[in-house]
Scaffold this motif. Structure first.
Motif, short mmCIF file in Angstrom:
data_model
loop_
_atom_site.label_atom_id
_atom_site.label_comp_id
_atom_site.label_asym_id
_atom_site.label_seq_id
_atom_site.Cartn_x
_atom_site.Cartn_y
_atom_site.Cartn_z
N SER A 11 0.87 -1.16 0.00
CA SER A 11 0.00 0.00 0.00
C SER A 11 0.91 1.22 0.00
N CYS A 36 -7.92 -12.06 -7.28
CA CYS A 36 -7.75 -12.19 -8.74
C CYS A 36 -6.43 -12.90 -9.03
N SER A 38 -2.81 -13.13 -10.29
CA SER A 38 -1.70 -12.20 -10.37
C SER A 38 -0.96 -12.41 -11.68
N GLU A 45 -3.67 -12.71 -5.90
CA GLU A 45 -3.66 -11.32 -5.43
C GLU A 45 -5.02 -11.03 -4.79
N GLU A 47 -7.21 -7.95 -2.91
CA GLU A 47 -7.11 -6.49 -2.87
C GLU A 47 -8.31 -5.84 -2.19
N THR A 49 -10.28 -2.31 -2.53
CA THR A 49 -10.40 -1.17 -3.46
C THR A 49 -11.60 -0.30 -3.07
N LYS A 60 -6.87 1.07 -5.71
CA LYS A 60 -6.49 -0.13 -4.97
C LYS A 60 -5.81 0.35 -3.69
N THR A 63 -3.00 -4.45 -1.19
CA THR A 63 -2.92 -5.72 -1.92
C THR A 63 -2.05 -6.69 -1.14
N PHE A 65 -0.11 -10.41 -1.87
CA PHE A 65 0.27 -11.44 -2.83
C PHE A 65 0.62 -12.69 -2.03
N GLU A 71 -7.01 -17.33 -1.92
CA GLU A 71 -8.21 -16.59 -1.55
C GLU A 71 -8.91 -17.33 -0.41
N LEU A 79 -4.43 -9.38 5.58
CA LEU A 79 -4.47 -8.14 4.82
C LEU A 79 -5.23 -7.05 5.58
#
Length: 145
Positions: A11, A36, A38, A45, A47, A49, A60, A63, A65, A71, A79
């Motif tokens: 970030s 999503c 990467s 990834e 995120e 948003t 965004k 994020t 990774f 997920e 996160l």
């Protein structure tokens, strides 16, 4: 923001400031959580948003990774908790700038009035683990109206 053995969270200060503006009510936009593919091989990834009206575009905010399949609720929790910590650090200065009581904002992290997510249970589960049951109850009451 943070680098672990099997994850990287990214970030920036302007993005954390946008989150603080959402928490203090200066910007009233929903926050989206999504995962999503990467560009990096074997990496997922996740995120956070939001739409930022000043820029007239989606931003965004943070994020993470993580290795595939990534997920899941543990990674979402990681996160959200990390990003909330960064938001908590900047909240007092943003609150003072807008003439708000700094004690009212203390410890809230990113406190959006609504969250958008897909049907996957991992996003919802991780958000509830990081934000506690109070968030789940508040959002359930809003969605049942």
């Amino acid at each position: 923001m943070e680098v672990g053995e099997d994850f990287v969270i990214l970030s920036s200060e302007p993005k954390v400031r946008i989150a603080a503006l959402i928490t203090t009510g200066q910007t009233k936009e929903p926050v989206s959580l999504d995962g999503c593919e990467s560009h990096a091989k074997d990496v997922t990834e996740l995120e956070i948003t939001t739409y930022y009206p000043v820029l007239r575009r989606n931003v965004k905010l943070a994020t993470i990774f993580v290795p595939k399949p990534g997920e899941n609720s543990d990674n979402v929790e990681k996160l959200v908790r990390t990003f909330d910590g960064a938001v908590n650090d900047i909240l007092p200065s943003v609150a003072r700038e807008y003439g708000l009581d700094t004690h009212e904002c203390e410890g809230r992290g990113l406190d959006a009035h609504s969250y958008v997510r897909d049907e996957g249970g991992g996003l919802w589960g991780g958000l509830c683990k990081a934000k506690a049951m109070a968030l789940k109850i508040r959002l359930f009451l809003i969605s049942s109206i």
